[in-house]
Motif scaffolding. Structure first.
Motif, PDB file in Angstrom:
ATOM      1  N   ALA A 164       2.015   8.178   3.049  1.00 39.90           N
ATOM      2  CA  ALA A 164       2.710   6.498   2.415  1.00 39.90           C
ATOM      3  C   ALA A 164       3.756   6.565   3.721  1.00 39.90           C
ATOM      4  O   ALA A 164       4.295   5.246   4.109  1.00 39.90           O
ATOM      5  N   LEU A 165       4.597   7.911   3.699  1.00 39.88           N
ATOM      6  CA  LEU A 165       6.216   7.619   4.583  1.00 39.88           C
ATOM      7  C   LEU A 165       5.504   6.933   6.440  1.00 39.88           C
ATOM      8  O   LEU A 165       6.475   6.220   7.070  1.00 39.88           O
ATOM      9  N   PHE A 166       4.421   6.891   6.892  1.00 42.30           N
ATOM     10  CA  PHE A 166       4.213   6.788   8.256  1.00 42.30           C
ATOM     11  C   PHE A 166       3.803   5.399   8.327  1.00 42.30           C
ATOM     12  O   PHE A 166       4.109   4.466   8.796  1.00 42.30           O
ATOM     13  N   ILE A 167       2.956   4.669   6.394  1.00 47.29           N
ATOM     14  CA  ILE A 167       2.227   3.376   6.513  1.00 47.29           C
ATOM     15  C   ILE A 167       3.795   2.738   5.846  1.00 47.29           C
ATOM     16  O   ILE A 167       3.632   1.820   6.895  1.00 47.29           O
ATOM     17  N   GLY A 222       4.642  10.993  -5.187  1.00 54.75           N
ATOM     18  CA  GLY A 222       4.986   9.816  -4.793  1.00 54.75           C
ATOM     19  C   GLY A 222       6.609   9.177  -5.533  1.00 54.75           C
ATOM     20  O   GLY A 222       6.745   9.578  -6.014  1.00 54.75           O
ATOM     21  N   LEU A 223       6.333   7.772  -5.372  1.00 58.60           N
ATOM     22  CA  LEU A 223       7.231   7.031  -6.515  1.00 58.60           C
ATOM     23  C   LEU A 223       7.013   6.804  -7.557  1.00 58.60           C
ATOM     24  O   LEU A 223       8.242   7.157  -8.512  1.00 58.60           O
ATOM     25  N   TRP A 224       5.603   6.682  -8.351  1.00 62.17           N
ATOM     26  CA  TRP A 224       5.145   6.390  -9.342  1.00 62.17           C
ATOM     27  C   TRP A 224       4.246   7.339 -10.085  1.00 62.17           C
ATOM     28  O   TRP A 224       4.508   7.782 -11.551  1.00 62.17           O
ATOM     29  N   MET A 225       3.926   8.844  -9.497  1.00 56.35           N
ATOM     30  CA  MET A 225       3.392   9.650 -10.083  1.00 56.35           C
ATOM     31  C   MET A 225       2.915  10.691  -8.811  1.00 56.35           C
ATOM     32  O   MET A 225       3.547  10.762  -7.357  1.00 56.35           O
ATOM     33  N   ILE A 255       0.542  -0.711  -0.032  1.00 52.73           N
ATOM     34  CA  ILE A 255      -0.077  -0.352  -0.313  1.00 52.73           C
ATOM     35  C   ILE A 255       0.883   0.739  -0.570  1.00 52.73           C
ATOM     36  O   ILE A 255       0.589   1.989  -0.797  1.00 52.73           O
ATOM     37  N   SER A 256       2.177   1.222   1.067  1.00 51.60           N
ATOM     38  CA  SER A 256       2.327   2.380   0.734  1.00 51.60           C
ATOM     39  C   SER A 256       3.530   2.628  -0.323  1.00 51.60           C
ATOM     40  O   SER A 256       3.929   3.811  -1.452  1.00 51.60           O
ATOM     41  N   THR A 257       3.774   1.448  -1.102  1.00 45.90           N
ATOM     42  CA  THR A 257       4.913   1.472  -2.040  1.00 45.90           C
ATOM     43  C   THR A 257       3.485   2.336  -3.640  1.00 45.90           C
ATOM     44  O   THR A 257       4.204   3.356  -4.039  1.00 45.90           O
ATOM     45  N   ALA A 258       2.864   1.614  -3.115  1.00 41.85           N
ATOM     46  CA  ALA A 258       1.253   2.451  -5.117  1.00 41.85           C
ATOM     47  C   ALA A 258       0.836   3.477  -4.067  1.00 41.85           C
ATOM     48  O   ALA A 258       0.239   4.340  -5.126  1.00 41.85           O
ATOM     49  N   LEU A 259       1.120   4.207  -3.111  1.00 44.46           N
ATOM     50  CA  LEU A 259       0.373   5.463  -2.429  1.00 44.46           C
ATOM     51  C   LEU A 259       1.137   6.690  -3.286  1.00 44.46           C
ATOM     52  O   LEU A 259       2.258   6.001  -3.193  1.00 44.46           O
ATOM     53  N   PRO A 260       0.851   7.673  -3.623  1.00 45.28           N
ATOM     54  CA  PRO A 260       1.164   9.127  -4.524  1.00 45.28           C
ATOM     55  C   PRO A 260       0.922   9.382  -3.181  1.00 45.28           C
ATOM     56  O   PRO A 260       2.443  10.332  -3.200  1.00 45.28           O
ATOM     57  N   GLN A 261       1.021   9.451  -2.269  1.00 50.56           N
ATOM     58  CA  GLN A 261       1.625  10.438  -0.896  1.00 50.56           C
ATOM     59  C   GLN A 261       2.380  10.557  -0.066  1.00 50.56           C
ATOM     60  O   GLN A 261       2.997  10.282   0.655  1.00 50.56           O
TER      61      GLN A 261
END
Length: 204
Positions: free
Chosen positions: A157-160, A49-52, A23-29
């Motif tokens: 996403a960082l906290f997750i 995020g990592l992808w967008m 989830i963390s990898t996919a999230l843009p936040q």
């Protein structure tokens, strides 16, 4: 019984942590626009995020744009991507091995225990990736040369990712410790025959 409970607890923690890593990898936040200081609160929030990268309007609509080229990305972002993907793959292998071991209802072999350590390594990879990314966000935020309107803060996403990495490391450690180590058995030593004392002779 205690070993089985520890194994089940480790599996649950590692599995939940692995889902959190995905989830963390996919999230843009991963980082969000900051409104601290003299920043003007605008009608939209910027996320990267990592992808967008995404922009959320005040109406709740979010528009995202996937990064066009891999070669144009910053090297630190590419390294973060690689560490997160490696963490997901290592966690998948460890969970698969743990499921096989639990299905057999027996302590896993030494080779399988070594594979379970991949869950711990995957958790550490995610922890390094999220901490590295967070350090870069904090460094840019406190950099006096960074324009005020381009500063970012930590995203969800960082906290997750931090929480997921901690669960994965803890669960992997429980899985590795759930079975006692085998003691090396040595062949029994054969006793040496005792030499009988020779009878003394009297000489005249």
């Amino acid at each position: 019984m205690a070993s089985g409970g520890l194994q089940l607890l480790g599996f649950i923690l590692a599995f939940v942590g692995w889902i959190g890593i995905i989830i963390s990898t996919a999230l843009p936040q991963w980082k969000m626009s900051s409104y601290a200081g003299d920043n003007i609160v605008t009608a939209q929030a910027i996320y990267e995020g990592l992808w967008m990268s995404c922009a959320m309007q005040s109406t709740g609509q979010m528009q995202c744009k996937i990064y066009d080229s891999l070669l144009k990305l910053d090297s630190s972002l590419q390294a973060t991507r690689a560490l997160m993907v490696a963490g997901i793959l290592m966690g998948l292998i460890a969970i698969f091995v743990a499921m096989i071991g639990m299905k057999c209802m027996k302590c896993m072999e030494d080779d399988e225990v070594k594979k379970l350590r991949m869950a711990v390594l995957g958790g550490f990879a995610v922890l390094v990736a999220t901490s590295w990314y967070g350090n870069r966000v904090a460094r840019d935020f406190y950099n006096p040369f960074t324009p005020v309107n381009t500063r970012f803060e930590f995203g969800q996403a960082l906290f997750i990712g931090w929480a997921a990495a901690s669960l994965t490391i803890l669960g992997g450690a429980f899985l590795c410790c759930s079975c006692p180590r085998r003691e090396t058995s040595y062949p029994p030593s054969r006793p040496y025959p005792k030499s009988s004392p020779s009878a003394g002779k009297d000489y005249v």
